[in-house]
Design a protein around this motif. Structure first.
Motif, PDB file in Angstrom:
ATOM      1  N   THR A 247      76.571  22.391   0.719  1.00  0.00           N
ATOM      2  CA  THR A 247      77.350  23.411   0.013  1.00  0.00           C
ATOM      3  C   THR A 247      78.093  24.226   1.061  1.00  0.00           C
ATOM      4  OG1 THR A 247      75.498  24.972   0.053  1.00  0.00           O
ATOM      5  CG2 THR A 247      75.673  23.564  -1.907  1.00  0.00           C
ATOM      6  N   VAL A 248      78.891  25.186   0.605  1.00  0.00           N
ATOM      7  CA  VAL A 248      79.591  26.052   1.556  1.00  0.00           C
ATOM      8  C   VAL A 248      79.531  27.482   1.034  1.00  0.00           C
ATOM      9  CG1 VAL A 248      81.786  25.230   0.553  1.00  0.00           C
ATOM     10  CG2 VAL A 248      81.834  26.550   2.654  1.00  0.00           C
ATOM     11  N   LEU A 249      79.198  28.391   1.939  1.00  0.00           N
ATOM     12  CA  LEU A 249      79.117  29.805   1.553  1.00  0.00           C
ATOM     13  C   LEU A 249      80.456  30.481   1.835  1.00  0.00           C
ATOM     14  CD1 LEU A 249      77.230  32.125   0.589  1.00  0.00           C
ATOM     15  CD2 LEU A 249      76.852  32.635   3.012  1.00  0.00           C
ATOM     16  N   VAL A 250      81.018  31.142   0.799  1.00  0.00           N
ATOM     17  CA  VAL A 250      82.276  31.883   0.987  1.00  0.00           C
ATOM     18  C   VAL A 250      82.010  33.366   0.746  1.00  0.00           C
ATOM     19  CG1 VAL A 250      83.681  29.898   0.313  1.00  0.00           C
ATOM     20  CG2 VAL A 250      83.044  31.601  -1.434  1.00  0.00           C
ATOM     21  N   CYS A 270      79.528  26.793  -8.562  1.00  0.00           N
ATOM     22  CA  CYS A 270      79.444  27.992  -7.724  1.00  0.00           C
ATOM     23  C   CYS A 270      78.223  28.793  -8.128  1.00  0.00           C
ATOM     24  CB  CYS A 270      80.702  28.845  -7.835  1.00  0.00           C
ATOM     25  SG  CYS A 270      80.677  30.007  -9.189  1.00  0.00           S
ATOM     26  N   VAL A 271      77.629  29.443  -7.147  1.00  0.00           N
ATOM     27  CA  VAL A 271      76.487  30.326  -7.391  1.00  0.00           C
ATOM     28  C   VAL A 271      76.747  31.646  -6.657  1.00  0.00           C
ATOM     29  CG1 VAL A 271      74.004  30.644  -7.176  1.00  0.00           C
ATOM     30  CG2 VAL A 271      74.933  28.335  -7.441  1.00  0.00           C
ATOM     31  N   PRO A 272      77.159  32.684  -7.396  1.00  0.00           N
ATOM     32  CA  PRO A 272      77.330  33.984  -6.731  1.00  0.00           C
ATOM     33  C   PRO A 272      75.963  34.532  -6.338  1.00  0.00           C
ATOM     34  CG  PRO A 272      78.322  33.937  -8.956  1.00  0.00           C
ATOM     35  CD  PRO A 272      77.454  32.728  -8.830  1.00  0.00           C
ATOM     36  N   GLY A 282      79.424  24.449  -4.383  1.00  0.00           N
ATOM     37  CA  GLY A 282      78.760  23.167  -4.140  1.00  0.00           C
ATOM     38  C   GLY A 282      79.358  22.046  -4.955  1.00  0.00           C
ATOM     39  N   GLY A 283      78.661  21.002  -4.911  1.00  0.00           N
ATOM     40  CA  GLY A 283      77.742  20.635  -3.866  1.00  0.00           C
ATOM     41  C   GLY A 283      77.354  19.183  -4.079  1.00  0.00           C
ATOM     42  N   THR A 284      76.790  18.626  -3.029  1.00  0.00           N
ATOM     43  CA  THR A 284      76.407  17.215  -3.094  1.00  0.00           C
ATOM     44  C   THR A 284      74.941  17.075  -3.485  1.00  0.00           C
ATOM     45  OG1 THR A 284      75.709  17.025  -0.787  1.00  0.00           O
ATOM     46  CG2 THR A 284      78.054  16.676  -1.242  1.00  0.00           C
ATOM     47  N   LYS A 285      74.587  15.918  -4.030  1.00  0.00           N
ATOM     48  CA  LYS A 285      73.192  15.578  -4.340  1.00  0.00           C
ATOM     49  C   LYS A 285      72.994  14.148  -3.863  1.00  0.00           C
ATOM     50  CE  LYS A 285      73.071  18.737  -8.212  1.00  0.00           C
ATOM     51  NZ  LYS A 285      72.478  19.167  -9.473  1.00  0.00           N
ATOM     52  N   GLU A 297      85.011  17.285   5.987  1.00  0.00           N
ATOM     53  CA  GLU A 297      85.799  16.709   4.867  1.00  0.00           C
ATOM     54  C   GLU A 297      85.152  17.068   3.533  1.00  0.00           C
ATOM     55  OE1 GLU A 297      84.676  14.237   7.437  1.00  0.00           O
ATOM     56  OE2 GLU A 297      86.318  15.237   8.481  1.00  0.00           O
ATOM     57  N   VAL A 298      83.821  16.965   3.510  1.00  0.00           N
ATOM     58  CA  VAL A 298      83.122  17.303   2.257  1.00  0.00           C
ATOM     59  C   VAL A 298      83.357  18.771   1.922  1.00  0.00           C
ATOM     60  CG1 VAL A 298      80.831  17.573   1.209  1.00  0.00           C
ATOM     61  CG2 VAL A 298      81.393  15.479   2.457  1.00  0.00           C
ATOM     62  N   ARG A 299      83.291  19.632   2.941  1.00  0.00           N
ATOM     63  CA  ARG A 299      83.511  21.061   2.693  1.00  0.00           C
ATOM     64  C   ARG A 299      84.875  21.298   2.024  1.00  0.00           C
ATOM     65  NH1 ARG A 299      85.610  23.539   7.531  1.00  0.00           N
ATOM     66  NH2 ARG A 299      83.545  23.426   8.491  1.00  0.00           N
ATOM     67  N   GLU A 300      85.930  20.680   2.585  1.00  0.00           N
ATOM     68  CA  GLU A 300      87.283  20.886   2.038  1.00  0.00           C
ATOM     69  C   GLU A 300      87.373  20.375   0.606  1.00  0.00           C
ATOM     70  OE1 GLU A 300      89.533  22.827   3.464  1.00  0.00           O
ATOM     71  OE2 GLU A 300      87.895  23.087   4.894  1.00  0.00           O
ATOM     72  N   GLU A 301      86.708  19.260   0.344  1.00  0.00           N
ATOM     73  CA  GLU A 301      86.707  18.673  -0.998  1.00  0.00           C
ATOM     74  C   GLU A 301      85.994  19.599  -2.000  1.00  0.00           C
ATOM     75  OE1 GLU A 301      88.420  16.212  -1.673  1.00  0.00           O
ATOM     76  OE2 GLU A 301      87.583  15.106  -3.366  1.00  0.00           O
ATOM     77  N   LEU A 302      84.864  20.156  -1.568  1.00  0.00           N
ATOM     78  CA  LEU A 302      84.117  21.063  -2.450  1.00  0.00           C
ATOM     79  C   LEU A 302      84.972  22.280  -2.799  1.00  0.00           C
ATOM     80  CD1 LEU A 302      80.577  21.086  -0.724  1.00  0.00           C
ATOM     81  CD2 LEU A 302      81.255  19.818  -2.776  1.00  0.00           C
ATOM     82  N   LEU A 303      85.641  22.837  -1.791  1.00  0.00           N
ATOM     83  CA  LEU A 303      86.459  24.034  -2.019  1.00  0.00           C
ATOM     84  C   LEU A 303      87.633  23.715  -2.943  1.00  0.00           C
ATOM     85  CD1 LEU A 303      86.523  25.471   1.619  1.00  0.00           C
ATOM     86  CD2 LEU A 303      85.266  26.400  -0.338  1.00  0.00           C
TER      87      LEU A 303
END
Ligand SMILES: Cc1cc2nc3c(=O)[nH]c(=O)nc-3n(C[C@H](O)[C@H](O)[C@H](O)COP(=O)(O)OP(=O)(O)OC[C@H]3O[C@@H](n4cnc5c(N)ncnc54)[C@H](O)[C@@H]3O)c2cc1C
Length: 391
Positions: A247-250, A270-272, A282-285, A297-303
């Motif tokens: 996942t990525v935290l923004v 998204c989870v605030p 997120g996110g991948t499983k 690459e995964v980060r950019e795709e998630l965003l």
């Protein structure tokens, strides 16, 4: 009568169990390799096997259905029980517990029978989901792919704020903590806990307090049970594995926790976290994937996928919002996944004692936490009272 219980695990499950055991009158010690710490200082590699910091963490209702394994029904009951506890904790500690109540929104491209059953006119919301409402076709995304949607009331936590809150309350109520690695649950019955822990300095106690403690110590000398809340289990279990999540935290907040299930099996959510914790996107499983490194690459795709799904997170409509989310850090975690569902059952280990297992919570540790803790207390009470030990 034995009154001492030792809990292996300082993650969300160990902490929740320790709380309810303490409330039930047991003298509880938590023994763990890892304990909650500020998220900002938590090392992604050193703590990769401590899952609780890396969770979202939101409550997303997962509907049970006859077409799904039986544990979905049990787990749904556990999530409803957890919801009630979260309401109570939030009401009494709105500024310190790290819990936020908010709207949950779900979009599905290809809903399974468990979701379609929620749309049956004869039994809408048969699962008693708080605030449940089906989304009308006009409320769905206009990308032509989402075919089903709903919203409901739910909660999110800022994981390390919430876990630290639980730990603090446990210690303030007399709970002991020992930072130690163990090999098997059995060894914990006879383990000496002399070193470590946060007991007050002996000099701060009066003679009568010391005498009282000695007597209490004798009474509490027998370990009634060991709770195995070690995440992945510590015991040989062929059903255990991990599900990697990137996942990525923004930095931005969000007004809802939004989940989209895509037709190709991937997830966008998204989870605030609240409490100045930003929002997890997120996110991948990825079952059986042990890779600790995040992929750019995964980060950019998630965003990209999330901002397309829920542009509100960028703020302001009509071009008044931001163009890009502010990335704080990548997150990789290992969901302790168990084929057949979490193991919540007692086991009488010959030559050692009663072990109450509570591991393999997969991607639902927070969602099920208080329900699991209640089941653990029930299992131990049954054992202590000489009743059936399996839950
Ligand atoms: C990317 C991601 C997103 C997620 N999102 C959500 C979500 O939105 N909602 C949700 O409910 N869940 C979510 N989860 C899942 C959730 O985080 C886990 O289910 C939960 O953290 C598991 O908690 P636990 O206490 O069982 O295990 P852990 O947090 O791993 O804790 C295990 C404890 O046992 C101790 N331990 C282990 N082995 C030993 C040993 N040998 N000796 C001593 N101590 C030991 C550890 O030190 C630790 O204290 C997510 C997970 C990931 C990775």
């Amino acid at each position: 009568m034995p009154r001492q219980v030792r809990v292996i695990g300082g993650g969300i499950i160990g902490l929740s169990c320790a709380h309810l055991l303490q409330k039930a009158g047991y003298a509880v010690t938590i023994i763990a390799r890892d304990f909650p710490a500020p998220f900002e200082t938590t090392d992604p590699i050193a703590k990769i096997n401590y899952t609780s910091p890396w969770g979202g963490a939101h409550n997303r209702w997962v509907p049970p259905h006859p077409s799904l394994p039986a544990h979905f029904t049990r787990d749904h009951a556990l999530s409803l029980r957890t919801y009630t506890h979260m309401q109570r904790l939030h009401a009494t500690h709105p500024h310190t517990a790290g819990i936020t109540f908010l709207k949950g929104i779900e979009y599905l491209e290809r809903p399974g029978p468990e979701y379609l059953a929620l749309s049956t006119p004869s039994s809408p919301n048969a699962l008693d989901l708080p605030g449940f409402r089906l989304l009308a076709p006009s409320d769905l995304l206009r990308d032509g792919r989402v075919t089903w949607g709903c919203e409901y009331d739910t909660w999110c936590v800022n994981p390390m704020v919430y876990c630290s809150f639980l730990l603090r309350r446990f210690v303030h109520r007399g709970g002991k903590v020992v930072t130690r690695e163990v090999t098997r649950p059995e060894e914990v019955f006879s383990m000496s806990l002399d070193e470590g822990g946060l007991a007050p300095a002996p000099d701060s106690k009066s003679e009568s307090e010391k005498k009282g403690e000695e007597e209490k110590g004798e009474e509490e000398g027998i370990v009634a049970a060991v709770v195995n809340a070690s995440g992945t289990g510590l015991v040989p279990d062929p059903d255990m594995t991990v599900t990697r999540g990137q996942t990525v935290l923004v930095a931005e907040g969000c007004d809802a926790t939004v989940t989209r299930q895509n037709a190709d099996g991937s997830w966008t959510f998204c989870v605030p976290r609240g409490f100045d914790g930003g929002t997890v996107i997120g996110g991948t499983k990825e079952l059986n994937n042990w890779d600790v490194k995040p992929s750019a690459e995964v980060r950019e795709e998630l965003l990209r996928k999330f901002t397309e799904t829920y542009p509100n997170i960028l703020g302001g409509g009509g071009g008044g919002g931001k163009r890009r989310l502010t990335v704080l850090r990548d997150i990789v975690g290992r969901r302790p996944t168990r084929n057949g569902g979490p193991r919540i059952e007692g086991e009488l280990v010959p030559g050692a004692g009663f072990v109450m297992h509570a591991y393999g919570l997969g991607g639902r540790g927070y969602e099920l936490s208080w329900g699991v803790a209640e089941a653990v207390v029930e299992g131990i009470e049954k054992h202590v009272n000489g009743e059936e030990s399996k839950s």
